[in-house]
Design a protein around this motif. Sequence first.
Motif, short mmCIF file in Angstrom:
data_model
loop_
_atom_site.label_atom_id
_atom_site.label_comp_id
_atom_site.label_asym_id
_atom_site.label_seq_id
_atom_site.Cartn_x
_atom_site.Cartn_y
_atom_site.Cartn_z
N THR A 100 -59.75 -6.88 -25.21
CA THR A 100 -58.40 -7.42 -25.35
C THR A 100 -57.46 -6.83 -24.31
O THR A 100 -57.64 -5.71 -23.82
N LEU A 101 -56.45 -7.61 -23.98
CA LEU A 101 -55.39 -7.18 -23.07
C LEU A 101 -54.05 -7.62 -23.65
O LEU A 101 -53.97 -8.67 -24.30
N PRO A 102 -52.99 -6.85 -23.44
CA PRO A 102 -51.67 -7.28 -23.90
C PRO A 102 -51.23 -8.53 -23.14
O PRO A 102 -51.70 -8.80 -22.03
N LEU A 103 -50.32 -9.29 -23.76
CA LEU A 103 -49.87 -10.54 -23.17
C LEU A 103 -49.30 -10.33 -21.77
O LEU A 103 -49.54 -11.14 -20.86
N ARG A 104 -48.58 -9.24 -21.56
CA ARG A 104 -48.00 -8.98 -20.24
C ARG A 104 -49.10 -8.87 -19.18
O ARG A 104 -48.96 -9.41 -18.08
N GLU A 105 -50.20 -8.20 -19.52
CA GLU A 105 -51.30 -8.05 -18.56
C GLU A 105 -52.01 -9.37 -18.34
O GLU A 105 -52.41 -9.70 -17.21
N LEU A 112 -50.63 -12.31 -18.51
CA LEU A 112 -49.76 -13.11 -17.65
C LEU A 112 -49.80 -12.63 -16.20
O LEU A 112 -49.76 -13.43 -15.27
N ARG A 113 -49.91 -11.31 -16.03
CA ARG A 113 -50.00 -10.77 -14.67
C ARG A 113 -51.28 -11.24 -13.97
O ARG A 113 -51.26 -11.61 -12.79
#
Length: 611
Positions: free
Chosen positions: A517-522, A524-525
């Motif tokens: 999993t990755l946070p949404l910010r990552e 989007l990046r």
Amino acid sequence: MRVQALDHGRVANPTRPTTPPNMAWRRFAVIGGAALLTLIATYQMWWLLRGDGIDPLEGTLLLLFVALFAWIVQAFVGAIAGFVLLLQRRPLRMGMSAHGPLPALSTRTALLMPIYNEDPERLVAGLQAMHESLAATGQLDRFDFFVLSDTRRPDIQAAEAAAFAALRERLGAEARVYYRLREDNSERKAGNIADWVRRWGGAWPQFLILDADSVMDGGTIVRLAAAMQRHDDVALIQTLPVIVNGNTLFARMQQFAGRVYGPVIAYGVAWWHGAESNYWGHNAMIRTRAFADCAGLPQLAGVKPFAGTVLSHDFVEAALMRRGGWALHMIPGLGGSYEEGPPSLTDMLVRDRRWCQGNLQHGAVLPARGLHWVSRWHLLIGIGHYFTAPMWAMLMLVGVSIPLLHAGFSWGHFSLDGFTPTAYWREQDSARFIGVFIVTMAMLLAPKLMGYLATVVDPPMRRGCGGALRIAAGVLLETLLAALMAPVTMWVQSRGVAEVLAGKDSGWESQRRDDGTLPLRELLRLYGGLTLAGAVAGVAAWMVSPALAAWMSPVVLGLLLAVPVVALGASRVAGQWLRRHRIFATPEELVPPPVLVRAVELRAARARTTD
């Protein structure tokens, strides 16, 4: 273990005692069959383009089509061979057997596990499970275990030492399990293994290479060591590792695809590779003398990142051992060999970036003197794998550009009502265009169909994968998800090739094993740019013609949905939902082998202890 030269040498003993019969005919059938089909397809495409002569853009299209079709058709022809072999259920090569009494060993084998910044508790759990599995064979005294650490982080170094000390305590003072932390981790994994060979290898006639996520059944290890003991012309025996322990949707999708489609591909390549097999870097038995005499890797000359340490060392080591006169075999039917896959598409692409740089490095190895032509073929296939992504992208762009230009497209007048590239190509020769398209797609998807059929006609495999209907549902879902992920993979691989050619190094990072999993910010990046590119492409296509937008929708949709598709693939919740419904099931998941059960139990026990 002297460093090998690439500018001089010759193949020693081209035919080995363990070479299967009729190898020339096998290779003629695969390579010749692929070449013939490619020539036929090339003629059909040339006929479509020849109308008013072939301009530079059409010539580019033809070249791209020929290269990609040849790539597809070789995999197709090889898969046919593998499918037939699976249905015939022939005995394993070199007198090996996956069942029956275990052979007695008279030689010692070292099990090497090179590691770099891994979770120590995880790897010692797998190591202990293999130790106990070998003890159950009654021949544990023939094996020694080495954990070869290249870890640089002090906190993980300390954890490794503590985990290893605890492992020694659990196994007892008599256990032959050793840990070494290398002070200088030059040449990465290849240098780690070479260091062991130079310092201690003379005491062990053969060694088994393991990855940090590898687990192998004790009986399988004994059978590999016995085969090496019986055949003194063999330098390497490569198993077909089965991907296991997937929890996320992406990991379970990968392990299902590997279990259902993988054997068809593996049996096919083993059939025509013969004694010139490739090496995948782990879960393989290697003769120490052959490795020491032939596999010392040179530093590559040139400019970064092509120059320096050989990154994808396994292909090169295999080629050099074959040049030295040794046989190399792949035995896909042996079983009992397991590994874990990346938990998400992101993790796979990070690993793939390293492989991209390593495989493109092989361009400096291809002209080496004395390599067997099949070894060169392995290197060429490895290089070509990464150029297929930019070639597919170029093929799509050129395939749209030609009809647009012929339809009068210009930046001053770009609205073309009802325009679609399909209509243009059908106008050239409808039957021929449809035929080429259908044949190409059929060859692209045929290995999946052959894998499905080979699975459902094998009762244990059919039951282990959840039954014919669930396997069919899995194949359809995997194909859909793979199609949605394809534009993302194509873009990232194309960018990787461009970065390597521009001189950007991939670095050397440890791999994530469970959580993708990755946070949404990552997210989007990493993938927001692809979403924006998909939106721009979709709007531009719609402005030209809604029909063109519909024609481009598979690629545009994959780009637009990049963020949610990657996030869904990394989801354990989605993976476990599918598991409860037995979609993407595998035999190792429904009825886990004892060595895997034990490894999971040990991991859970250590996790409870450390919490």
